[in-house]
Design a protein around this motif. Structure first.
Motif, PDB file in Angstrom:
ATOM      1  N   LEU A  60      34.175  49.879  77.772  1.00 26.16           N
ATOM      2  CA  LEU A  60      33.856  50.689  78.946  1.00 26.16           C
ATOM      3  C   LEU A  60      35.123  51.206  79.612  1.00 26.16           C
ATOM      4  CD1 LEU A  60      31.230  51.517  80.547  1.00 26.16           C
ATOM      5  CD2 LEU A  60      31.925  49.805  82.203  1.00 26.16           C
ATOM      6  N   MET A  61      36.138  50.361  79.714  1.00 22.29           N
ATOM      7  CA  MET A  61      37.392  50.802  80.337  1.00 22.29           C
ATOM      8  C   MET A  61      38.084  51.866  79.490  1.00 22.29           C
ATOM      9  SD  MET A  61      39.114  47.465  82.175  1.00 22.29           S
ATOM     10  CE  MET A  61      39.011  46.377  80.761  1.00 22.29           C
ATOM     11  N   GLU A  62      37.961  51.754  78.168  1.00 16.29           N
ATOM     12  CA  GLU A  62      38.578  52.755  77.303  1.00 16.29           C
ATOM     13  C   GLU A  62      37.887  54.111  77.461  1.00 16.29           C
ATOM     14  OE1 GLU A  62      39.104  53.814  72.541  1.00 16.29           O
ATOM     15  OE2 GLU A  62      38.261  51.881  73.151  1.00 16.29           O
ATOM     16  N   VAL A  63      36.539  54.115  77.460  1.00 19.85           N
ATOM     17  CA  VAL A  63      35.792  55.363  77.539  1.00 19.85           C
ATOM     18  C   VAL A  63      35.936  56.016  78.907  1.00 19.85           C
ATOM     19  CG1 VAL A  63      33.489  56.395  77.467  1.00 19.85           C
ATOM     20  CG2 VAL A  63      34.143  54.699  75.757  1.00 19.85           C
ATOM     21  N   THR A  64      35.784  55.224  79.974  1.00 17.03           N
ATOM     22  CA  THR A  64      35.773  55.774  81.331  1.00 17.03           C
ATOM     23  C   THR A  64      37.157  55.886  81.947  1.00 17.03           C
ATOM     24  OG1 THR A  64      35.495  53.613  82.410  1.00 17.03           O
ATOM     25  CG2 THR A  64      33.482  54.750  81.682  1.00 17.03           C
ATOM     26  N   ARG A  65      38.178  55.421  81.218  1.00 16.72           N
ATOM     27  CA  ARG A  65      39.543  55.348  81.770  1.00 16.72           C
ATOM     28  C   ARG A  65      39.545  54.493  83.048  1.00 16.72           C
ATOM     29  NH1 ARG A  65      38.922  58.081  77.585  1.00 16.72           N
ATOM     30  NH2 ARG A  65      40.016  60.040  77.129  1.00 16.72           N
ATOM     31  N   GLY A  66      38.695  53.471  83.033  1.00 14.52           N
ATOM     32  CA  GLY A  66      38.478  52.679  84.238  1.00 14.52           C
ATOM     33  C   GLY A  66      39.434  51.501  84.375  1.00 14.52           C
ATOM     34  N   ASP A  67      39.414  50.904  85.541  1.00 11.13           N
ATOM     35  CA  ASP A  67      40.225  49.727  85.857  1.00 11.13           C
ATOM     36  C   ASP A  67      39.326  48.661  86.471  1.00 11.13           C
ATOM     37  OD1 ASP A  67      42.752  50.967  85.195  1.00 11.13           O
ATOM     38  OD2 ASP A  67      42.517  52.131  87.050  1.00 11.13           O
ATOM     39  N   ILE A  68      39.716  47.404  86.273  1.00 16.76           N
ATOM     40  CA  ILE A  68      39.011  46.310  86.933  1.00 16.76           C
ATOM     41  C   ILE A  68      39.531  46.236  88.368  1.00 16.76           C
ATOM     42  CG2 ILE A  68      38.653  43.821  87.018  1.00 16.76           C
ATOM     43  CD1 ILE A  68      38.699  43.749  84.018  1.00 16.76           C
ATOM     44  N   THR A  69      38.661  46.544  89.304  1.00 17.74           N
ATOM     45  CA  THR A  69      39.068  46.537  90.707  1.00 17.74           C
ATOM     46  C   THR A  69      38.942  45.147  91.320  1.00 17.74           C
ATOM     47  OG1 THR A  69      36.830  47.192  91.322  1.00 17.74           O
ATOM     48  CG2 THR A  69      38.448  48.939  91.054  1.00 17.74           C
ATOM     49  N   GLU A  70      37.898  44.472  90.981  1.00 17.06           N
ATOM     50  CA  GLU A  70      37.675  43.100  91.454  1.00 17.06           C
ATOM     51  C   GLU A  70      36.742  42.448  90.453  1.00 17.06           C
ATOM     52  OE1 GLU A  70      35.722  40.661  95.234  1.00 17.06           O
ATOM     53  OE2 GLU A  70      36.168  42.805  95.418  1.00 17.06           O
ATOM     54  N   ARG A  71      37.267  41.559  89.646  1.00 19.52           N
ATOM     55  CA  ARG A  71      36.489  40.971  88.561  1.00 19.52           C
ATOM     56  C   ARG A  71      35.169  40.410  89.075  1.00 19.52           C
ATOM     57  NH1 ARG A  71      38.197  39.898  83.545  1.00 19.52           N
ATOM     58  NH2 ARG A  71      40.366  40.229  84.147  1.00 19.52           N
ATOM     59  N   PRO A  72      34.066  40.748  88.440  1.00 25.25           N
ATOM     60  CA  PRO A  72      33.914  41.493  87.191  1.00 25.25           C
ATOM     61  C   PRO A  72      33.418  42.921  87.423  1.00 25.25           C
ATOM     62  CG  PRO A  72      31.951  40.214  87.591  1.00 25.25           C
ATOM     63  CD  PRO A  72      32.803  40.083  88.814  1.00 25.25           C
ATOM     64  N   THR A  73      34.129  43.727  88.205  1.00 24.48           N
ATOM     65  CA  THR A  73      33.723  45.100  88.498  1.00 24.48           C
ATOM     66  C   THR A  73      34.749  46.082  87.937  1.00 24.48           C
ATOM     67  OG1 THR A  73      32.592  44.417  90.522  1.00 24.48           O
ATOM     68  CG2 THR A  73      33.167  46.734  90.332  1.00 24.48           C
ATOM     69  N   ILE A  74      34.251  47.125  87.280  1.00 24.44           N
ATOM     70  CA  ILE A  74      35.113  48.149  86.692  1.00 24.44           C
ATOM     71  C   ILE A  74      34.889  49.463  87.431  1.00 24.44           C
ATOM     72  CG2 ILE A  74      35.656  49.451  84.602  1.00 24.44           C
ATOM     73  CD1 ILE A  74      34.627  47.084  82.972  1.00 24.44           C
ATOM     74  N   SER A  75      35.969  50.065  87.889  1.00 22.76           N
ATOM     75  CA  SER A  75      35.898  51.376  88.529  1.00 22.76           C
ATOM     76  C   SER A  75      35.810  52.448  87.448  1.00 22.76           C
ATOM     77  CB  SER A  75      37.126  51.604  89.403  1.00 22.76           C
ATOM     78  OG  SER A  75      37.150  52.929  89.888  1.00 22.76           O
ATOM     79  N   CYS A  76      34.832  53.363  87.582  1.00 20.62           N
ATOM     80  CA  CYS A  76      34.579  54.369  86.531  1.00 20.62           C
ATOM     81  C   CYS A  76      34.536  55.775  87.104  1.00 20.62           C
ATOM     82  CB  CYS A  76      33.262  54.059  85.827  1.00 20.62           C
ATOM     83  SG  CYS A  76      33.115  52.393  85.157  1.00 20.62           S
ATOM     84  N   ASN A  77      35.341  56.045  88.098  1.00 22.98           N
ATOM     85  CA  ASN A  77      35.265  57.342  88.791  1.00 22.98           C
ATOM     86  C   ASN A  77      36.467  58.240  88.524  1.00 22.98           C
ATOM     87  OD1 ASN A  77      37.175  55.905  90.173  1.00 22.98           O
ATOM     88  ND2 ASN A  77      36.289  56.221  92.207  1.00 22.98           N
ATOM     89  N   GLN A  78      37.226  57.967  87.452  1.00 23.83           N
ATOM     90  CA  GLN A  78      38.428  58.750  87.195  1.00 23.83           C
ATOM     91  C   GLN A  78      38.142  60.023  86.397  1.00 23.83           C
ATOM     92  OE1 GLN A  78      41.379  57.869  88.629  1.00 23.83           O
ATOM     93  NE2 GLN A  78      40.025  56.345  89.583  1.00 23.83           N
TER      94      GLN A  78
END
Length: 634
Positions: free
Chosen positions: A134-152
């Motif tokens: 998910l982080m690879e596809v969305t270019r996302g970052d873990i903002t607060e485990r276990p949450t991934i930011s996907c708004n880039q």
């Protein structure tokens, strides 16, 4: 504006076209007349001579793709946003870059065999969707485990897919997979919870960026324009001499322009459909196709409209075998009598007259695009078929899609070239799950309309419809379903009403069609209910057609469907674990208890409800005593 009777005839003719129940010319007299397609452009209040015979409701009040995002039965705005997200993105892309850009985008994805995929669909069913993926596809970052930011970013090209997503963040939880016998497997699946709504304008901007990068990496993709099969195509576009009763015997004074088509090409298109590119004066098929089509968005007369239609067809024919089989066909306009159009040969050049081979008249035929998409492993829709039928009287097209076993099907009018291109990209270039999301919008509207009709017209008690909400802004949670929307559609306690008259279909055709549309009306039966009887109801819907989708292998009978569901819930795993179901519906346990009690007491009935929206997007007045609802035994 269409009357109820006229609207009903449109729906039946549209359904006939989807089913292939339209007559082909019995014989073709190539010596007597040429073959081709007539086009005219009439105003909002202008006559619809050819369209009425074809069942194309090309009126201003007909339902358009906007209905999917703006209809009175939408109660869950968030879910509707997610289900229509790709439509919103493509609209923004067209607004920013124009129609020619959309045409080129579709040609590129066809040439490359790339489909739009909604990331949420894979998150629900595929084990490869891990936090790392998910982080690879969305270019996302873990903002607060276990949450991934996907708004880039969004709309990322990856292999044979363009991944898009509707959310801005995702939480995950590890969950061990359980086998068919209840044993825990070594594989781990991640359970996802999404939140936030991604801005469609931002997604459109990202799509344009990633598309440009993909074109740069695939500079040779335009080779498809050079190797596509090119036929003789359109010989001439010729004015038709007016006749006293009108060309099709309905209205006088309509000026049609006749696009004469090569006889051999036309004969093949009538018999089998054709994948040949159409050539002719002002009809591009090479690199100029996209720009020329984009400029043809507002045709002023039949000649310009004909060129637009043929270039739109050429767009799909650049890679007809990609993204499912696609072809164009010719068919008869009037079913009862032969029609002939007399050419105004004085209005064309000597060279054009020579190419006509001495023909001074033509047999007018309708043209349409047809496509078929086979279902995959997780596609609930079953195989789908879509059609695009250009209006012969306006700058509009009828867009229809039927699913073999999904929640709903639809038939709407695309009133602009941009809307038409958007529909083509979704129907031809979206995964079947993406297409299923649009069908689900119709199905959800059907459930809401059915619940309202039950209370307002059939005497049911709203409080006895499990999951019913009469609070503004609070969506209903009908039936018993999991996060993916699978399960039982409606659960209702009766009485009231004390009894209900239902259809008892004797064939599948009778079951899934509007009563009397395909055969004799179904026999009926009056069910009388004991106190506290539970109705388990499967719902199917259609917008603008007269047949709802069929049943899948678990829906053959209501008792069979319930038994299958109870077995899945009994495993308490995957999407059917009580914990996961509670995340979707806090009243799950009450519904499970209701089913258990009803089965134990033998006070349970199974029904199959069909909801028919007419070509204007309202409940059909010709079904169920004006309710638009048809109820069957199940």
């Amino acid at each position: 504006m269409a009357t109820n009777a006229l609207s009903a005839s449109f729906e039946q003719l549209s359904q006939d076209a989807m089913d292939g129940n339209v007559p082909s010319p019995a014989s073709i007299c190539t010596d007597c007349a040429g073959l081709g397609v007539p086009f005219s452009i009439n105003g909002s209040d202008g006559p619809r001579d050819a369209d009425q015979w074809l069942g194309i409701p090309s009126y201003d009040d007909s339902a358009t793709p906007d209905w999917f995002m703006q209809n009175p039965w939408i109660t869950d705005r968030v879910e509707n946003f997610r289900n229509t997200f790709l439509s919103r993105v493509l609209y923004q892309l067209g607004e920013r870059h124009g129609d020619a850009y959309l045409a080129e985008l579709h040609a590129f994805q066809s040439a490359q065999g790339i489909e739009f995929h909604c990331l949420e669909d894979d998150m629900e069913t595929e084990t490869h969707v891990t936090p790392a993926f998910l982080m690879e596809v969305t270019r996302g970052d873990i903002t607060e485990r276990p949450t991934i930011s996907c708004n880039q970013t969004n709309c990322v090209f990856l292999g044979s897919r363009i991944y898009f997503w509707t959310f801005t963040s995702a939480r995950y939880r590890e969950d061990s997979l359980v086998g068919a016998d209840g044993q825990r497997l070594a594989l781990t699946q991640f359970e996802w919870t999404i939140s936030g709504l991604f801005d469609p304008a931002q997604a459109a901007q990202a799509l344009a960026q990633h598309y440009q990068q993909a074109k740069t990496l695939n500079q040779l993709w335009m080779r498809v324009l050079a190797v596509a099969q090119i036929g003789l195509g359109v010989l001439s576009i010729i004015p038709v001499v007016g006749v006293g009763r009108g060309l099709f015997g309905l209205y006088k004074g309509i000026r049609y322009t006749f696009a004469a088509i090569d006889a051999a090409l036309a004969a093949n298109a009538i018999a089998n459909g054709s994948t040949t590119l159409i050539t002719g004066e002002g009809i591009d098929h090479g690199e100029a196709l996209f720009e020329s089509l984009g400029k043809a968005f507002d045709p002023k007369d039949g000649k310009e409209r004909g060129r637009q239609v043929f270039m739109f067809i050429n767009l799909a024919m650049l890679s007809p075998a990609a993204l499912g089989a696609t072809r164009w066909v010719l068919r008869k306009i009037r079913r009862d009598v032969p029609v002939s159009a007399r050419f105004d040969t004085d209005a064309i050049s000597e060279e054009e007259r020579r190419r006509l081979g001495g023909h001074t008249s033509g047999e007018p035929l309708a043209i349409e695009l047809r496509g078929r998409r086979p279902a995959g492993r997780h596609d609930e829709t079953g195989d789908i078929e879509w059609r695009n039928r250009p209006s012969l009287d306006t700058n509009r097209s009828q867009v229809a899609l039927t699913t073999a076993t999904g929640k709903a099907n639809y038939c709407v009018m695309s009133n602009t070239l941009r809307s038409n291109l958007t529909s083509l990209i979704i129907q031809r270039g979206g995964s079947l799950k993406v297409i299923g999301r649009i069908c689900k919008v119709v199905g959800d509207a059907g459930e809401e309309a059915f619940a309202a009709a039950m209370v307002e017209k059939m005497g049911f008690n709203a409080e006895r419809i499990l999951g019913y909400s009469n609070k503004a802004g609070v969506p209903s949670r009908f039936g018993l379903t999991n996060k993916s929307g699978h399960g039982l559609d409606m659960l209702v306690w009766v009485p009231p009403p004390p009894s209900l008259t239902v259809r008892v279909p004797t064939s599948n055709t009778m079951r899934h069609s509007m009563d009397g549309a395909k055969s004799t009306p179904a026999p009926t039966q009056t069910l009388t209910f004991k106190e506290d009887t539970l109705l388990v109801i499967e719902t199917k819907a259609t917008l603008g057609l007269t047949k709802t989708p069929g049943f899948n292998k678990t829906q053959g009978t209501g008792a069979g469907k319930l038994s299958d569901l109870q077995a899945k819930i009994g495993l308490d795993s995957g999407g059917w674990s009580k914990a996961k179901m509670l995340e979707v519906d806090p009243n799950v346990q009450d519904k499970l208890n209701a089913i258990e009690d009803a089965v134990a007491l033998g006070k349970i009935k199974f029904l199959h409800a069909q909801v028919f929206f007419d070509s204007q997007g309202a409940l059909s007045k010709t079904v169920g005593n004006g309710s638009g609802i048809q109820i069957n035994t199940w």
